[in-house]
Design an enzyme around this catalytic site. Structure first.
Site, PDB file in Angstrom:
ATOM      1  N   CYS A 368      17.406  -5.469  17.295  1.00 43.61           N
ATOM      2  CA  CYS A 368      16.915  -6.839  17.121  1.00 43.61           C
ATOM      3  C   CYS A 368      17.558  -7.757  18.157  1.00 43.61           C
ATOM      4  CB  CYS A 368      17.146  -7.301  15.684  1.00 43.61           C
ATOM      5  SG  CYS A 368      16.164  -8.735  15.206  1.00 43.61           S
ATOM      6  N   HIS A 495      14.518  -2.856  12.719  1.00 46.28           N
ATOM      7  CA  HIS A 495      15.804  -2.461  12.135  1.00 46.28           C
ATOM      8  C   HIS A 495      15.698  -1.042  11.576  1.00 46.28           C
ATOM      9  CE1 HIS A 495      17.935  -6.407  12.097  1.00 46.28           C
ATOM     10  NE2 HIS A 495      16.690  -6.860  12.154  1.00 46.28           N
ATOM     11  N   GLU A 497      17.875   0.943  10.670  1.00 42.61           N
ATOM     12  CA  GLU A 497      18.893   1.264   9.667  1.00 42.61           C
ATOM     13  C   GLU A 497      18.372   1.182   8.242  1.00 42.61           C
ATOM     14  OE1 GLU A 497      19.700  -3.196  10.628  1.00 42.61           O
ATOM     15  OE2 GLU A 497      18.909  -1.399  11.622  1.00 42.61           O
TER      16      GLU A 497
END
Length: 532
Positions: A368, A495, A497
């Site tokens: 990001c 993202h 994750e």
């Protein structure tokens, strides 16, 4: 629908979320389908505008819901995909109807039957976590609603410290509000002594066998095993009248994962250069994704937290010792990660970290803001656009390589972002990202941002050797960048994750760690692309 309510004592932050997730894991291991709800009794409608310094990260769901980080624990532990409605806040309820307790019950009943595990039909059990502590005025409507709802179909687990007096007082207060706990989960450093369990049972009116001890363990994957070893599942299933439909818990995969991690000896040094490094929970999902990737490589993650501002030239004058330490730490790391964030504090330091990783061929992953940082750095130092910047940090920059590209209103915080799961089209099957995802066409990841690479400057940026290998379906939003002739230099606007799972690490995090230990080449050359 059967319900398990996990609520807390006089102290918050003891681990209700992980315990609620672990109860779900054990019930799922017994063959039941499980869903989860987190209740946050604050007036915000969601977690989107809350400070990461105080509340930790904002976890983003597929549908764009900005929710409490505990929902990340639920998704990782239970391997489910929740919705924004699985996070209830006072702000959401107050917007609905004046009959608040009825509205809360209706919400819970409606959300609990929505399947979140990819199967059809409702789950068997819904684990509800009520945040806050007993006696909070903002929790009162939820406690009353739960009292009514759980009268005949629920099991209540009360979470406390191992101190008998505070536990006794808070259980008494909970009873006065109409909720009678059936189980007591006690946090402690060491296993509880039997006389402490007897004392807690006597003063809290909970059977000794229903007093569960969540003592310190080497890693959180032991907690479901801890609950199973105390036969928590049998007691909960018996209380919920589900013994006849459940089977013995199969936690072999969890056991192997927990023991594997305990036995790891080698580690890899990861420099995490960010804004909120004073609170690890601000980057909780990134930390978990690194953990998942490292374990797949038989390594323990050794994360070196670097405050981005400590790398800046100004810091060399104001805090020379911190500046020297930050640079020494960066140079000793095997790889560099710059995670997401908002605002301009620390940006100069992040740019220096990206420059260091690029010039020294150190594996770099920018997420990001971290992707935007790498674009600014290359524009300045490779293309010679000295004042290149994001319009977020300098609205007068002559070279706006990152600009505001809203999906909503620019005047309303929380409604201007590109949020949730979006498809990113891969521009070539030969790029590193396509190989890591085993997919030459697209990736589907979660987003949370307002600013993006300026599409009008993509042409000049790609003259530097930077390639935008992933774009959205309109081809105007740059989603993935890679740098040619570098071991691993990847920036992503999304993202990754948030979708990483134990035993199924994010492909980008896995590639990042493999590059850090010099094993990315062999991994990509393996036809099955899987065995490390």
């Amino acid at each position: 629908m059967k319900y398990v309510l996990v609520t807390g004592g006089v102290v918050s932050g003891l681990g209700k979320g992980v315990t609620a997730s672990s109860i779900g894991v054990v019930l799922k291991a017994c063959g039941l389908r499980v869903t989860s709800i987190k209740i946050d009794p604050y007036l915000n409608t969601d977690a989107g505008t809350m400070s990461p310094f105080e509340h930790g990260e904002v976890f983003v769901l597929d549908d764009g819901g900005e929710v409490d980080l505990d929902l990340g624990n639920y998704e990782r532990f239970l391997d489910v995909r929740l919705t924004r409605d699985n996070n209830i806040t006072t702000g959401k309820i107050y917007q609905v109807v004046p009959h608040i307790t009825e509205a809360i019950q209706n919400w819970i009943e409606k959300v609990s039957v929505i399947p979140v595990d990819g199967k059809e039909g409702p789950a068997d059990v819904c684990v509800i976590e009520l945040g806050g502590t007993v006696g909070d005025i903002e929790s009162m409507p939820f406690i009353e609603a739960l009292r009514q709802l759980l009268f005949s179909v629920g099991s209540i687990l009360f979470f406390s410290s191992n101190k008998t007096k505070p536990t006794q007082h808070s259980v008494r207060e909970l009873r006065a509000l109409g909720l009678t706990p059936h189980f007591l989960a006690c946090r402690s450093a060491e296993p509880l002594l039997e006389n402490t369990r007897q004392k807690l049972s006597q003063f809290c009116h909970v059977p000794v066998n229903n007093i569960l001890n969540i003592h310190d363990v080497p890693n959180i994957w032991h907690i479901p095993l801890l609950l199973r070893n105390q036969n928590a599942h049998d007691a909960i299933l018996k209380h919920l009248d589900l013994l006849s439909v459940a089977k013995a818990p199969n936690l072999q995969e969890w056991t192997e994962r927990a023991e594997t991690f305990d036995n790891l000896t080698n580690s890899v040094r990861i420099a995490m250069v960010g804004k909120y490094v004073g609170m690890a929970d601000s980057y909780l999902s990134v930390v978990k994704a690194l953990l998942h990737a490292c374990i797949a490589c038989s390594l323990k993650p050794a994360i070196d937290w670097i405050a981005a501002s400590d790398l800046e030239d100004d810091s060399a004058k104001s805090t020379p010792e911190a500046h020297a330490t930050a640079w020494r730490t960066l140079r000793n790391a095997a790889c560099v990660l710059v995670p997401g964030g908002f605002g301009d504090r620390g940006v100069k330091g992040m740019i220096l970290a990206a420059k260091y990783a690029r010039e020294n061929r150190v594996p770099y992953l920018g997420i990001c803001l971290g992707m935007q940082i790498s674009v600014i750095e290359i524009a300045r130092n490779v293309l010679g656009l000295e004042r290149a910047n994001s319009s977020e940090f300098d609205d007068q920059t002559p070279s706006p390589v990152v600009i505001f590209m809203p999906e909503g209103s620019k005047t309303h915080m929380g409604s201007t972002m590109r949020l949730g799961s979006r498809k990113t089209l891969l521009q070539t099957p030969d790029c590193l990202t396509a190989k890591l995802y085993h997919n030459s066409e697209y990736v589907d990841e979660r987003h949370r941002h307002r600013y993006e690479v300026n599409p009008d400057m993509v042409g000049i940026l790609e003259e530097s050797g930077l390639k935008f290998v992933g774009k959205d379906e309109s081809r105007k939003r740059m989603e993935i960048l890679e740098l040619k002739d570098h071991p691993f230099y990847v920036g992503v606007q999304f993202h990754p994750e948030f979708k990483s799972r134990p035993g199924r690490p994010s492909p980008l995090f896995l590639g990042f760690i493999l590059a850090a230990i010099g094993q990315l080449g062999p991994y990509l050359q393996n036809p099955r692309n899987g065995s490390l």
